[in-house]
Write an enzyme that holds these catalytic residues in place. Structure first.
Site, short mmCIF file in Angstrom:
data_model
loop_
_atom_site.label_atom_id
_atom_site.label_comp_id
_atom_site.label_asym_id
_atom_site.label_seq_id
_atom_site.Cartn_x
_atom_site.Cartn_y
_atom_site.Cartn_z
N GLY A 81 0.84 -1.19 0.00
CA GLY A 81 0.00 0.00 0.00
C GLY A 81 0.86 1.23 0.00
O GLY A 81 1.50 1.56 1.01
N GLY A 129 1.22 5.41 2.90
CA GLY A 129 2.26 4.40 2.68
C GLY A 129 3.48 4.97 1.99
O GLY A 129 4.63 4.67 2.38
N ASN A 153 -6.40 1.97 9.05
CA ASN A 153 -7.39 2.44 10.01
C ASN A 153 -8.48 1.41 10.23
O ASN A 153 -9.66 1.68 10.05
CB ASN A 153 -7.99 3.76 9.52
CG ASN A 153 -7.25 4.96 10.09
OD1 ASN A 153 -6.71 4.89 11.20
ND2 ASN A 153 -7.21 6.05 9.35
N SER A 190 -0.88 7.78 13.44
CA SER A 190 -1.43 9.13 13.30
C SER A 190 -0.36 10.08 12.79
O SER A 190 0.82 9.88 13.04
CB SER A 190 -1.95 9.63 14.64
OG SER A 190 -2.46 10.95 14.51
N LYS A 230 -5.99 3.95 18.47
CA LYS A 230 -6.12 4.87 17.34
C LYS A 230 -7.58 5.32 17.17
O LYS A 230 -7.85 6.48 16.86
CB LYS A 230 -5.63 4.21 16.05
CG LYS A 230 -5.72 5.08 14.79
CD LYS A 230 -4.93 6.36 14.94
CE LYS A 230 -4.78 7.20 13.70
NZ LYS A 230 -5.70 7.10 12.62
N ASN A 249 -8.84 9.17 17.32
CA ASN A 249 -9.62 9.87 16.29
C ASN A 249 -10.94 10.40 16.83
O ASN A 249 -11.40 11.47 16.42
CB ASN A 249 -9.88 8.93 15.10
CG ASN A 249 -8.67 8.81 14.20
OD1 ASN A 249 -7.54 8.84 14.68
ND2 ASN A 249 -8.89 8.69 12.91
N GLU A 253 -10.08 13.55 18.36
CA GLU A 253 -9.81 14.48 17.25
C GLU A 253 -11.11 15.14 16.75
O GLU A 253 -11.14 16.34 16.50
CB GLU A 253 -9.13 13.67 16.15
CG GLU A 253 -8.73 14.39 14.91
CD GLU A 253 -8.24 13.37 13.86
OE1 GLU A 253 -7.30 12.60 14.14
OE2 GLU A 253 -8.83 13.33 12.76
#
Lengths: 297, 297, 297, 297
Positions: free
Chosen positions: C7, C12, C86, C112, C166, C170, C173
C-alpha cells in the site's frame, strides 16, 4: 382463535388477561409453574389447534433465541411464530430463516404500553408478510387500544420492521423523558415557581406538551412531591443504545436521543473518570484547586 | 516603561515577575501587604510617571468594577487603564465610558496561560484604539511568549474585543478538555488498551491530537495514574457560561462547548432531579424497579 | 532491517520515504505500478529476508482483509504481519487467528500524523506480544518523531490495542476539531472581534488552547481568510462512528464526541427530514408559517 | 365579568371568542380596526366597569412594554392588568412595579395551546397574589380546558411565575419536538419500515410516546406524506433561548433542550462557518479532499 403464549412475566401475563377478556383463547407457558397453564413447551404446542400460532414474549437475546430454536423443532409446516419481545431487529432475519427452513412462518411485533397495556391496550407494530399479519389480526385487535385500528396498530413492513419501529419508538421515548426531566429540574432549581407539581399538572390539558408521559410524571409527583424516595440512577434496557447505533450506521444525527442516553449512563456512575480528568487539567494549567477524592462510604 | 499593577494573586504576581525580568519597571499593589509594593492605590498612582499606566488584574465583576471606579478618581487626562482580568466583554464599554469622562484611556486584555505564563509567556488579546494598544506594546512584548509577536498577541478589535476573544478561547478550552476526558474515560473502561498513560503520552508528538492540554493530562497521570486523589467535581469560572449565552444571542450552534459546560454542572450534583424524574417515569409506565434514594452519608 | 510495505498511497508512500531516510530497507508493493517497487505481492514476499516482516497499509475493511488472506498463504512460520491501516479493532482478532494458524505473527498499529508524518514523524500505537513488538522496534523508531520514544510510541496492549487506541485518538480528534470550529464560528458571527485570523494565531503560543490543530486552522485561514473556497460538507471516515458505538457498548457517556460526529452528519444533508418535521409541528400547533420547500437548484 | 382585551391576533381573537362563548363579556382592542371592538385603548378603558381588568395579549418586548406603559396612565387604583403574552419572566417585575406605583394590580399568565386553544381550551400558568389571581378565576375558567381546574390551570407563584413556567414549558416543547423529529428521520432513512406515517399513527394510542404533538405530526404527514412542501428551516421565538440561558444561570444541565435549540439554529444556516473550519482542518492534516464551495444559486 386459540393462541399459545410463551412467557408470562409482567408483559405476558397482562397480555394473556387482555386477550382472554376479548375472546381469544390463550394457553400460556412459563417456566414458573405458578403462572403457567401447561407444564412444558411441548405441552403448549400439543394444546394448540393447527395451524398453531405461538407468541413468544420472553427476554430478548439468548432466551428468545433459545425459545425460537425449540419451537423450530416442535412446530411444523404452516405454523406461525410471533416474536413480541424487545428484540433487536437484526435478530428477526435469523429467526425467520431458521423457522422458514421448517416451513414455519414468522412475524415480529413491537409492543408498547408497559403495565398499563392491560387496561389501555398496547400499541403494536408488526413486521411480516401480508398473509401472516392478516392471520393474526384477531389477536392484534384484542391487544390494541379500542377505537380505530390504525391508532394502535401498524403493519410496518416485512420481517424486522416491527422491532425496528419499536426500537425507534423507544429511542424517542428516551428523548421525551429527558426533555420533561430537564424542565422539571429547572422548575425545582429556583424559587419563582413555587408550585412545581401544580405547574406540571396544569400542563396536562390544553398545552402543547400534554402527553401520557406527562400524566405519569404528575402521578409520580403527587405520590412523592420531591421524588425523595427515588434515586437518580437510571437503567437502560437496550433500545436506546440500538437506536443510536443504527442512526450512526445510517448517518442520521440524533443529538437529543443520544444526549438522553448518555445522561442515563452518567446517572449510574459513582465516579466519572472523564470529570476527574477535567479537574486534573484545570489544576495543571491554572493551579485551580481540586476537591480531594472522597473515601468510599 | 513603568507600569502600575493592581492585584498580585496567582496571575498578577507571576506577571509582575515576568515583566521585571524583561526590563519593565512594575509597581504592584495588592490588599495583601506581604506581596504589595505600596500601601494603597493612592500610593501606587503617586509612584507612577505621567502618563500613568495601570494594569488591573483582580477578580472580575464587582471587585474589578470597584478598582476601575477608584482609578477613575485617582487618574487623570491621558492616563491609561488596562483591564486584564477575566471580565465579561460587556463590562468593558461601561468601564471605558466611566474613564473617558475623565479623559482616561482604556484597553481590555484577555490573558491566557495560567500558572505557566511566568516561564512560557502569556497569550494576549487586546481591545482598544490603535494608539492605546501601541502605547502598551512594550508591556505586551514582555508578557507574550518569545518568538513572533503574532503568535501570542493580537489587537483583536476595539474596546471589549480582548475579553470577547478570551471568552471564546475559554469556551473552546472547555470543549477541548472534555474531548480528551471522554477519550481518556473510554480508554479506562475496557481492558484491551492496558497502558492508558503510555497511550496518551505516545500521542504527545506526531499525532493529530497533540497539544499543550494533552501534555498536561499526561503530566497529571504520571503523578497519579488513576487520578485516585482527585474528585470528579469540576468548577466553572464563568467564561464557558458566557460563551454559550453569547452564542445563543448570535444564534450560533455550540453543541460541543455547551455539552462540556453541562458536564461540569452535572459533575457537581450530588443528586440529579432530572434523573430522579426519569427513574420515576420508568417506574410509572413500565413497573421498572427504581433504586431507593440513598440516605445521606 | 528490511521491511515489505503493502500500500503506497498518501500514507504508505510517505512512510516508505521516512523509513528509507532512516536506514530501513523497504520494498513496497502497490497495485499502481508507477509507485510500486515490485510487480506482485508474491514478488514482494520473495524479496524479503527471513523472517519476513510485511506492513499492510491499505484501506480498512475488505481490502485489508483480502491482503491479510493473501499473505496468510504467501508467508510462513515465524514471519510477521503488521497491520497499520485504520481498521476496526475487532478485525484484528480475526486477522491474528487466521495468520496464527500458519505460524505467522501479527501486530496491529494505529498510525497518526497524516501528510505531515513524513517530516514530523508518526504517532504510533502498537498491539501485540512483547516479542513481536520488540522485533519491530527499529521500524517504529524510524517512523516515530525524534526525541523520547515514549512521546510518539506506545505498546498499548495485546492484539487489537493499537487500533483501539487509534480509534479513541480519532474520536478525540473529532471533538477537538469541533470545539475550535464552534469558537471560530462565534468569532465570525459578531463584529467586536475584527481580526479573527489574528486572534486564532495569537492563541498558538502561551495559551491553554494551543495545539497542532490550531496551528493548522491558522494556516488554513491565512490561505483563505473566509474559508470561502471550502464547502461546509464534512466527511467522516469511520473511527468517530466506531468510538461512539464502542462507548455505547461500554456505557461511557460521550456527549462531546457524539455531538461532533452528528455535526458532520448534518453538514452533509441537503435537506433534514427531522427539521422539516419540527417545522411541520410548529405549523400544526401554532399556525406558524413554514418556509416552502425550495425547488432543487 | 367584563374584560378588556388588548391584541386580537391569532391568539387574542380566539381567546375573545372562547371567553364570549362561555359568558365572559369581552371588549377587544387591536390596532387593526377590522377586528377591534373599539377605536382606541382609551375607548377600551372607558368601556370597562370598575375595577377594570385589562388582558394584554400582544408581542413580547417593546410592544408589550408600550401597552403596559399606556395602561399605567389610563388605569387607576384597584384596576388589574393581566399580561398573557410570551414575555420573558424578568419583564414582569418591571411591569408590576410601574403599575403598582399607580395602585394598579398585575398578574402574568403563560398561555399555551396555540390555534387549538379556541376549541380545546388553553393551558394557563398564573403569577401574582392570591387575591389578584382569585379575582380572575372566572376568566381562567372560561379559557382553560373543561374538566378539573387543576388540569389546565395553576397559580404557579408570585409575579413572574406564570411566564417562568411558560418559558420552561416551551423549552420542554423544543426537546419533545426534536425527539419525535429525530425518530421520524431515522424511520425515513432506511427501507425496513415501509409505512412511516402508519407507524407514527399506530403510536397515537396505547404506546408510551403518545401525545398531542404526535397526533399533530401524524396530521401533518397525512396531509403531506414526505413533508415535501415544507422547508427544513425552523424559527425559534425566544422561549427556548431563555430556557437555556436561565438553566446556565442556575447551573442546571439541559443537554436535550439545548441540542434541540441548536438544531434550529443550524437549520437556518445556508453555510456553516464551523463545518467549513472542520473541512479545512481535515484538508490540512490529512490531505482529505474538501468539496469546493458552491456558487450561490
Amino acid at each position: 382463535m386459540h393462541l399459545g403464549l410463551v412467557g408470562l412475566g409482567r408483559m405476558g401475563a397482562n397480555m394473556r388477561a387482555r386477550m382472554r377478556e376479548r375472546g381469544i383463547e390463550v394457553t400460556g407457558y412459563d417456566r414458573n409453574p405458578e403462572v403457567s397453564d401447561v407444564d412444558s413447551l411441548e405441552a403448549l404446542v400439543a394444546a394448540l389447534p393447527s395451524p398453531r400460532v405461538v407468541w413468544v414474549m420472553v427476554p430478548s437475546g439468548e432466551i428468545t433465541r433459545g425459545v425460537v430454536e425449540q419451537l423450530s423443532t416442535l412446530l411444523g409446516e404452516g405454523d406461525l411464530v410471533v416474536e413480541g419481545g424487545n428484540s433487536h431487529f437484526t435478530d428477526d432475519a435469523a429467526h425467520a430463516e431458521l423457522l422458514a427452513a421448517r416451513g414455519i412462518r414468522y412475524v415480529d411485533v413491537g409492543v408498547s404500553g408497559g403495565v398499563w397495556g392491560l387496561t389501555n391496550g398496547y400499541g403494536l407494530m408488526a413486521g411480516g408478510t401480508e398473509d401472516d399479519v392478516a392471520a393474526l389480526m384477531p389477536v392484534f385487535d384484542a391487544l390494541r387500544p379500542d377505537g380505530e385500528r390504525a391508532n394502535g396498530f401498524v403493519h410496518a413492513g416485512s420481517v424486522g420492521a416491527g422491532h425496528y419501529a419499536k426500537m425507534v419508538h423507544n429511542g424517542i421515548e428516551y428523548g421525551l423523558m429527558q426533555a420533561y426531566a430537564e424542565g422539571y429540574e429547572l422548575l425545582t432549581a429556583q424559587d419563582i415557581v413555587t408550585d412545581v407539581t401544580g405547574t406540571l399538572r396544569a400542563w396536562t390539558q390544553g398545552t402543547v406538551v400534554r402527553s401520557w408521559l406527562l400524566d405519569l410524571l404528575v402521578e409520580a409527583l403527587e405520590q412523592d412531591p420531591q421524588l425523595a424516595t427515588i434515586d437518580d440512577f437510571v437503567e437502560d434496557s437496550g433500545e436506546g443504545r440500538w437506536t443510536v447505533d443504527e442512526a450512526i450506521d445510517q448517518a442520521v444525527p440524533l443529538p437529543v436521543i443520544s444526549a438522553a442516553l448518555f445522561a442515563r449512563f452518567s446517572s449510574r456512575q459513582v465516579d466519572s473518570p472523564a470529570m476527574k480528568a477535567v479537574a486534573a487539567l484545570r489544576q495543571q494549567f491554572g493551579g485551580h484547586a481540586v476537591r480531594a477524592a472522597q473515601p468510599p462510604a
